[in-house]
Enzyme design. Structure first.
Site: not given
Ligand code: GLC
Length: 594
Positions: A105, A212, A270, A345-346
């Site tokens: 990540d 991310d 992402e 995980h979100d």
């Molecule tokens: C992304 C991650 C999440 C995190 C956010 C800030 O969306 O997947 O878990 O809280 O970024 O880094």
């Protein structure tokens, strides 16, 4: 059949299934109550046995863990409860020895406020690292005469996106929590520091990155006030000025030139905060030399209120079909590539969100979603526990079980508001608890369930960092919802996932075929065809708890020779001879080859 789009170019990373690991909750090797790297290494044979080709490891770097590892204080060392760099090297070596790849990540829109970069930046206005972050003076509010934040941007986790720094009397930008200051990508030194970090990991042998919130790295010059869309608050969603910003493609092309193009690696960005396929296609076009694919958020956002994602909203099957159909068609027609995920995980667990987590439906619903997920075009990502038909946390859990910062902030802000409105110390919060059970990120973060033993074999500690799902404790359930039991049961959700991953690998029509949605407005049946040259696959799925009969539209030809490739319920699954009818049980799905 409509005229097919050109067949996408083939590549290993398009065909790979990828398994996502959330380290804290995967496997604890040393009885601390928290998962660790050695624990992951000990489960590599299991992961390989699923048929996946690659692992995505959520952040394992040194971090104060305010946002569970997404606040990194040193990009080159390991969060000590997870182990050491040596443990990491062993994990990587053992992953490669099993013919799998491992991606990390990369969290570089922001770092932790405990990172040396930010500590220096914060130390004085003249520090050389000051400009590595966004600093601004406050504004005197014309009505109250008080100092307020430099603009009205709202943090993703609620409240203002700015934090005041007493010492230097300026505010810094942090789109997430105060402990996650945003890095200023306009500053070339920042970009170089990021590239250097990436090379360091790639030189160790890692096989790529999940990046991310990488579409947030370019902000509109001057950071203008966001449009007012929410009249109940001063802060407003800032994404028109910080998501997919003016220089984002330039930065990613530079990253590609400087780093990615020099390695054989997998990249996925992402990218929340928009649903426009046309906006995302350019990131993935090979000729643009940016990323291979992106995680878009349209399914993830479908059942949450746009301004307050913790508030669930109703969705319909036709909406889900439209979303999936549009990405399947638009991306491939343009020559880009999708990534597929129903969980991470979100997100809350997909069976609870999209089907039914009632005990009698849970396993078949998990298999139905495996059929859907494995029969679409894109690289598929499977989140730990998804293969076991994991569901959201039990309804009986109190708010004290929820750990995630986004959930905590939401809970606390509503509580405060209700306290001041009602004057009661303990106002009724049952509706908010129900929302947490539906939407909280914690639903995905309960520890992995390995065996029908205490704490499901996740840890030997009496106090795991997060409570295990009641599945792991409740005598009615704990026999079923774990790896050991499901491995031994040929009809389990786990074994069905293995079958689907294998079939996907063997039937390239499921990966590369053109997608045609059938019966778009049907609110019970999700059906489509995939076509690759002369191969045609027909997917029919009953998204309801009632048996039904589906009449295959006449546009689908070649039913006479239909062969059932796979189904999630017992029975022969024949299409009625001479008829176009398929009878489907509750949550039943099938794939035919025509
Ligand atoms: C992304 C991650 C999440 C995190 C956010 C800030 O969306 O997947 O878990 O809280 O970024 O880094």
């Amino acid at each position: 059949m409509p005229a097919p789009f050109p067949t996408p170019e083939k590549a290993w990373w398009k065909e790979a299934s990828i398994y996502q690991i959330y380290p804290a909750s995967f496997c604890d090797s040393n009885g601390t109550g928290t998962g660790d790297l050695a624990g992951i290494t000990s489960k590599l044979d299991y992961i390989k046995g699923l048929g996946v080709k690659c692992i995505w490891l959520c952040p394992i770097y040194e971090s104060p863990q305010v946002d569970l590892g997404y606040d990194i204080s040193d990009y080159k060392s390991i969060h000590s409860p997870y182990g050491t760099l040596d443990n990491f090297e062993t994990l990587l070596k053992e992953t490669h020895a099993r013919g799998m790849k491992l991606i990390m990540d990369l969290v570089v829109n922001h770092c932790s406020d405990q990172h040396a970069w930010f500590k220096a930046a914060r130390s004085s206005k003249t520090d050389p690292k000051r400009d590595w972050f966004y600093w601004k003076k406050g504004v005197v509010d014309s009505e109250s005469g008080k100092l307020r934040e430099p603009n009205n941007w709202r943090s993703v986790f609620g409240g203002s996106a700015w934090t005041y720094d007493e010492k230097t009397e300026e505010y810094f930008l942090r789109l997430f929590c105060p402990e996650q200051p945003d890095l200023n990508w306009e500053n070339k030194e920042v970009r170089e520091a990021v590239y250097e970090t990436m090379r360091w990991w790639l030189d160790k042998g890692v096989d790529g990155f999940r990046m991310d919130v990488i579409n947030l790295i370019s902000k509109t010059d001057g950071l203008p006030d966001a449009k007012v869309v929410d009249h109940t608050q001063w802060t407003q969603p800032p994404f028109e000025f910080c998501a997919n910003g003016p220089r984002v493609h330039e930065f990613l092309q530079e990253m590609n030139r400087e780093v990615l193009s020099k390695y054989d690696c997998l990249t996925v960005g992402e990218m929340p905060f928009s649903h426009d396929t046309q906006l995302y296609i350019p990131y993935t076009l090979p000729k643009n030399n940016e990323l291979q694919m992106v995680f878009q958020f349209e399914i993830a956002d479908m059942d949450g209120e746009p301004e307050s994602p913790m508030r669930a909203r109703k969705w319909t099957l036709s909406t889900l079909k439209e979303i999936i159909g549009r990405w399947q068609v638009d991306m491939i027609a343009a020559g880009g590539w999708n990534s597929l995920y129903l969980e991470n995980h979100d997100q809350a667990r997909s069976i609870t969100r999209l089907c039914s987590d009632a005990p009698e439906h849970r396993a078949i619903a998990g298999k139905l979603l495996a059929i859907l997920h494995s029969s679409l075009s894109g690289t598929q990502y499977i989140f730990q526990g998804q293969e076991l038909a994991q569901i959201n946390v039990p309804r009986s859990w109190g708010e004290e079980e929820y750990k995630d910062i986004a959930t905590r902030n939401y809970w606390n802000s509503v509580l405060e508001e209700r306290r001041s409105k009602t004057g009661e110390e303990n106002p009724d919060m049952s509706d908010i608890l129900a929302q947490c059970r539906q939407k909280s990120r914690d639903n995905a973060r309960t520890p992995m369930q390995w065996s029908p033993t205490p704490n499901a074999g996740f840890t030997t500690s009496a106090s795991p960092w997060m409570r295990l799902h009641d599945d792991a404790l409740n005598a009615d359930h704990f026999q079923t919802w774990n790896v050991e039991t499901q491995s031994a049961d040929p009809n389990s959700c786990l074994n069905f996932w293995k079958t689907m991953i294998k079939l996907r690998g063997e039937n390239q029509v499921l990966i590369y075929g053109n997608f045609t949605l059938l019966s778009p407005s049907d609110e019970t049946i999700f059906a489509y065809t995939r076509q690759l040259e002369d191969q045609v696959a027909l997917v029919v799925m009953n998204f309801s708890a009632e048996p039904t009969t589906y009449t295959i539209p006449t546009e689908v030809e070649g039913l006479e020779g239909a062969r059932l490739l796979v189904g999630n319920a017992e029975g022969e699954g024949k299409i009625g001879e001479g008829s176009r009818e398929v009878a489907l049980k509750a949550w039943e799905g099938r794939i035919y080859l025509l």
